[in-house]
Design a protein around this motif. Structure first.
Motif, PDB file in Angstrom:
ATOM      1  N   PHE A 177      50.384  36.507  41.956  1.00 41.58           N
ATOM      2  CA  PHE A 177      50.905  34.860  41.175  1.00 41.58           C
ATOM      3  C   PHE A 177      49.160  35.401  39.921  1.00 41.58           C
ATOM      4  O   PHE A 177      49.638  35.263  38.974  1.00 41.58           O
ATOM      5  CB  PHE A 177      50.912  33.750  41.470  1.00 41.58           C
ATOM      6  CG  PHE A 177      51.126  32.279  41.289  1.00 41.58           C
ATOM      7  CD1 PHE A 177      52.211  32.971  40.083  1.00 41.58           C
ATOM      8  CD2 PHE A 177      49.927  31.892  40.834  1.00 41.58           C
ATOM      9  CE1 PHE A 177      51.940  31.764  38.932  1.00 41.58           C
ATOM     10  CE2 PHE A 177      49.851  31.112  39.755  1.00 41.58           C
ATOM     11  CZ  PHE A 177      51.271  30.384  38.485  1.00 41.58           C
ATOM     12  N   GLN A 178      48.132  35.059  40.852  1.00 46.67           N
ATOM     13  CA  GLN A 178      46.609  34.422  39.914  1.00 46.67           C
ATOM     14  C   GLN A 178      46.591  36.372  38.950  1.00 46.67           C
ATOM     15  O   GLN A 178      45.969  35.722  38.510  1.00 46.67           O
ATOM     16  CB  GLN A 178      45.615  34.814  40.997  1.00 46.67           C
ATOM     17  CG  GLN A 178      45.870  32.841  42.096  1.00 46.67           C
ATOM     18  CD  GLN A 178      45.570  31.760  40.578  1.00 46.67           C
ATOM     19  OE1 GLN A 178      45.068  32.727  40.221  1.00 46.67           O
ATOM     20  NE2 GLN A 178      46.067  30.744  41.408  1.00 46.67           N
ATOM     21  N   ALA A 179      46.968  37.627  39.899  1.00 46.05           N
ATOM     22  CA  ALA A 179      47.157  38.308  39.006  1.00 46.05           C
ATOM     23  C   ALA A 179      47.425  39.089  37.721  1.00 46.05           C
ATOM     24  O   ALA A 179      47.539  39.544  37.144  1.00 46.05           O
ATOM     25  CB  ALA A 179      46.957  39.271  39.695  1.00 46.05           C
ATOM     26  N   GLY A 180      49.299  37.826  38.205  1.00 50.88           N
ATOM     27  CA  GLY A 180      50.204  38.202  36.743  1.00 50.88           C
ATOM     28  C   GLY A 180      50.486  39.960  37.237  1.00 50.88           C
ATOM     29  O   GLY A 180      51.404  40.019  36.595  1.00 50.88           O
ATOM     30  N   HIS A 199      42.001  43.056  42.618  1.00 47.17           N
ATOM     31  CA  HIS A 199      41.065  42.396  44.048  1.00 47.17           C
ATOM     32  C   HIS A 199      39.903  41.528  42.925  1.00 47.17           C
ATOM     33  O   HIS A 199      39.795  40.550  43.948  1.00 47.17           O
ATOM     34  CB  HIS A 199      40.310  43.697  43.075  1.00 47.17           C
ATOM     35  CG  HIS A 199      38.758  44.102  44.389  1.00 47.17           C
ATOM     36  ND1 HIS A 199      36.979  43.372  43.849  1.00 47.17           N
ATOM     37  CD2 HIS A 199      38.370  44.029  45.440  1.00 47.17           C
ATOM     38  CE1 HIS A 199      36.432  42.918  44.844  1.00 47.17           C
ATOM     39  NE2 HIS A 199      37.022  43.647  45.923  1.00 47.17           N
ATOM     40  N   GLY A 200      40.269  41.337  41.796  1.00 50.04           N
ATOM     41  CA  GLY A 200      39.341  40.069  41.582  1.00 50.04           C
ATOM     42  C   GLY A 200      40.296  38.437  42.366  1.00 50.04           C
ATOM     43  O   GLY A 200      39.633  37.660  42.539  1.00 50.04           O
ATOM     44  N   ALA A 201      41.126  38.696  41.996  1.00 51.80           N
ATOM     45  CA  ALA A 201      43.095  37.704  42.585  1.00 51.80           C
ATOM     46  C   ALA A 201      42.239  37.510  44.334  1.00 51.80           C
ATOM     47  O   ALA A 201      42.680  36.377  44.693  1.00 51.80           O
ATOM     48  CB  ALA A 201      44.255  37.814  42.438  1.00 51.80           C
ATOM     49  N   ILE A 202      42.255  38.797  44.794  1.00 53.18           N
ATOM     50  CA  ILE A 202      41.947  38.558  46.226  1.00 53.18           C
ATOM     51  C   ILE A 202      40.680  37.650  46.626  1.00 53.18           C
ATOM     52  O   ILE A 202      40.806  36.518  47.979  1.00 53.18           O
ATOM     53  CB  ILE A 202      42.147  40.399  46.999  1.00 53.18           C
ATOM     54  CG1 ILE A 202      43.144  40.650  46.511  1.00 53.18           C
ATOM     55  CG2 ILE A 202      41.150  40.143  48.527  1.00 53.18           C
ATOM     56  CD1 ILE A 202      43.366  41.966  47.515  1.00 53.18           C
ATOM     57  N   GLN A 203      39.514  38.113  45.571  1.00 50.72           N
ATOM     58  CA  GLN A 203      38.504  37.303  46.146  1.00 50.72           C
ATOM     59  C   GLN A 203      38.545  35.778  45.700  1.00 50.72           C
ATOM     60  O   GLN A 203      38.005  35.092  46.451  1.00 50.72           O
ATOM     61  CB  GLN A 203      37.420  38.470  45.950  1.00 50.72           C
ATOM     62  CG  GLN A 203      36.997  40.007  45.828  1.00 50.72           C
ATOM     63  CD  GLN A 203      36.703  39.977  47.076  1.00 50.72           C
ATOM     64  OE1 GLN A 203      36.489  38.870  48.209  1.00 50.72           O
ATOM     65  NE2 GLN A 203      37.945  40.775  47.690  1.00 50.72           N
ATOM     66  N   HIS A 204      39.727  35.976  44.909  1.00 47.18           N
ATOM     67  CA  HIS A 204      39.589  33.885  44.184  1.00 47.18           C
ATOM     68  C   HIS A 204      40.349  33.348  45.191  1.00 47.18           C
ATOM     69  O   HIS A 204      39.651  31.854  45.860  1.00 47.18           O
ATOM     70  CB  HIS A 204      40.072  34.047  43.320  1.00 47.18           C
ATOM     71  CG  HIS A 204      40.371  32.165  42.743  1.00 47.18           C
ATOM     72  ND1 HIS A 204      39.224  31.833  42.427  1.00 47.18           N
ATOM     73  CD2 HIS A 204      41.121  32.418  42.022  1.00 47.18           C
ATOM     74  CE1 HIS A 204      39.827  31.074  41.333  1.00 47.18           C
ATOM     75  NE2 HIS A 204      40.700  30.980  41.860  1.00 47.18           N
ATOM     76  N   THR A 208      38.416  30.841  47.799  1.00 49.08           N
ATOM     77  CA  THR A 208      38.383  29.253  47.147  1.00 49.08           C
ATOM     78  C   THR A 208      39.313  28.692  48.855  1.00 49.08           C
ATOM     79  O   THR A 208      38.799  27.745  48.621  1.00 49.08           O
ATOM     80  CB  THR A 208      40.245  29.763  46.479  1.00 49.08           C
ATOM     81  OG1 THR A 208      39.274  29.734  45.322  1.00 49.08           O
ATOM     82  CG2 THR A 208      40.524  28.164  46.137  1.00 49.08           C
ATOM     83  N   ALA A 209      40.424  29.831  49.718  1.00 48.39           N
ATOM     84  CA  ALA A 209      40.671  29.270  50.627  1.00 48.39           C
ATOM     85  C   ALA A 209      39.816  29.021  51.561  1.00 48.39           C
ATOM     86  O   ALA A 209      39.777  27.584  52.564  1.00 48.39           O
ATOM     87  CB  ALA A 209      41.560  29.964  51.406  1.00 48.39           C
TER      88      ALA A 209
END
Length: 275
Positions: A177-180, A199-204, A208-209
């Motif tokens: 979802f975050q990566a679209g 990759h950026g969404a995985i880290q984000h 965050t969690a």
């Protein structure tokens, strides 16, 4: 089910309690969670000092001073706790480690799907279980290399622990979802910028969690997790029905991808076109 963020929270909790402590005794309240003979486990850990902690995916490690590793896998309902007096032992404690500080560390597991193991090292355990690099450590290049030739939907690939360790079902939905990216996109159709976004969404998402100690209600308002239909009885038009946090009038669509319940915003994550 404890996912990578929960396990990292457990590891940090344990790190404060056990590092530089000697295990003075082991008490097994329910041997069902042991993946090693009880006497073998006791001989391996009692008298040993914990020199560090570690984590790989959903596995937590206590690194002992003889080089061996105590592996904690939390299954569906596992947790850890600490107490001093027997009367304060948490409910569903299956195994207790006694420390020379006077504290007792509890491996808690109501449903008993968790497991405690011994390993010669984290590396040997990783090889034996065929686990990929930790999801927090995998590089963008590694991720693209592992996915770019696969003519398989991207969601089940991200759930494959041999590709990257630690991504569970809700996390993958949130990452996509975050990566679209739609979960049914074939991995080999992703472009270079989409691999970077993934990759950026995985880290984000993981960062965050972990920062919020896996307390999901504290996550940012634009996270899909707030809109997931946890209640399967929810129907369109009811208060329980959920909408995209970014598109207030767009209903979140639930389907099954690779046999797993999957939540998608049809606006944020356009469905792949048929070839």
């Amino acid at each position: 089910m404890p996912e990578l963020p929960e396990v990292e929270t457990y590891r940090r909790f344990l790190h404060e309690l056990v590092v530089a402590q000697t295990i003075t005794a082991l008490e097994v309240h329910d041997a069902h969670v042991l993946a090693v003979d009880e006497d073998t486990l006791r001989q391996a850990v009692v008298g040993r000092t914990v020199r560090d902690t570690g984590r790989l995916g959903k596995n937590c490690f206590l690194l002992l001073d003889d080089g061996r590793v105590l592996v904690l896998h939390f299954g569906m309902t596992g947790d850890v706790g600490a107490y001093r007096d027997p009367a304060d032992r948490p409910r569903f404690t299956r195994v207790t480690l006694y420390l020379d500080s006077g504290l007792r560390v509890a491996f808690i597991d109501p449903r008993k799907f968790g497991r405690i193991r011994l390993a010669d090292s984290i590396e040997t355990y990783q090889q034996a279980k065929k686990l990929g690099p930790d999801a927090l450590d995998i590089s963008p290049e590694q991720l693209q290399q592992k996915l770019q030739r696969r003519k398989v939907a991207v969601k089940p690939l991200l759930l494959d622990q041999s590709i990257t360790a630690g991504l569970g079902n809700w996390i993958v939905d949130e990452v996509l979802f975050q990566a679209g990216i739609h979960p049914e996109r074939l991995a080999h159709t992703l472009q270079a910028d989409e691999y970077q976004a993934l990759h950026g969404a995985i880290q984000h998402v993981l960062g965050t969690a972990i920062r919020h100690e896996a307390t999901y209600r504290h996550f940012p308002a634009d996270f899909l997790i707030h809109a997931r239909q946890w209640d399967d009885s929810a129907t369109p038009g009811t208060d329980a029905h959920r909408f995209c946090p970014r598109h207030a009038n767009t209903e979140i669509v639930k389907s099954y991808v690779g046999g797993r319940a999957t939540y998608v915003c049809p606006v944020c994550q356009p469905a792949p076109t048929l070839a």
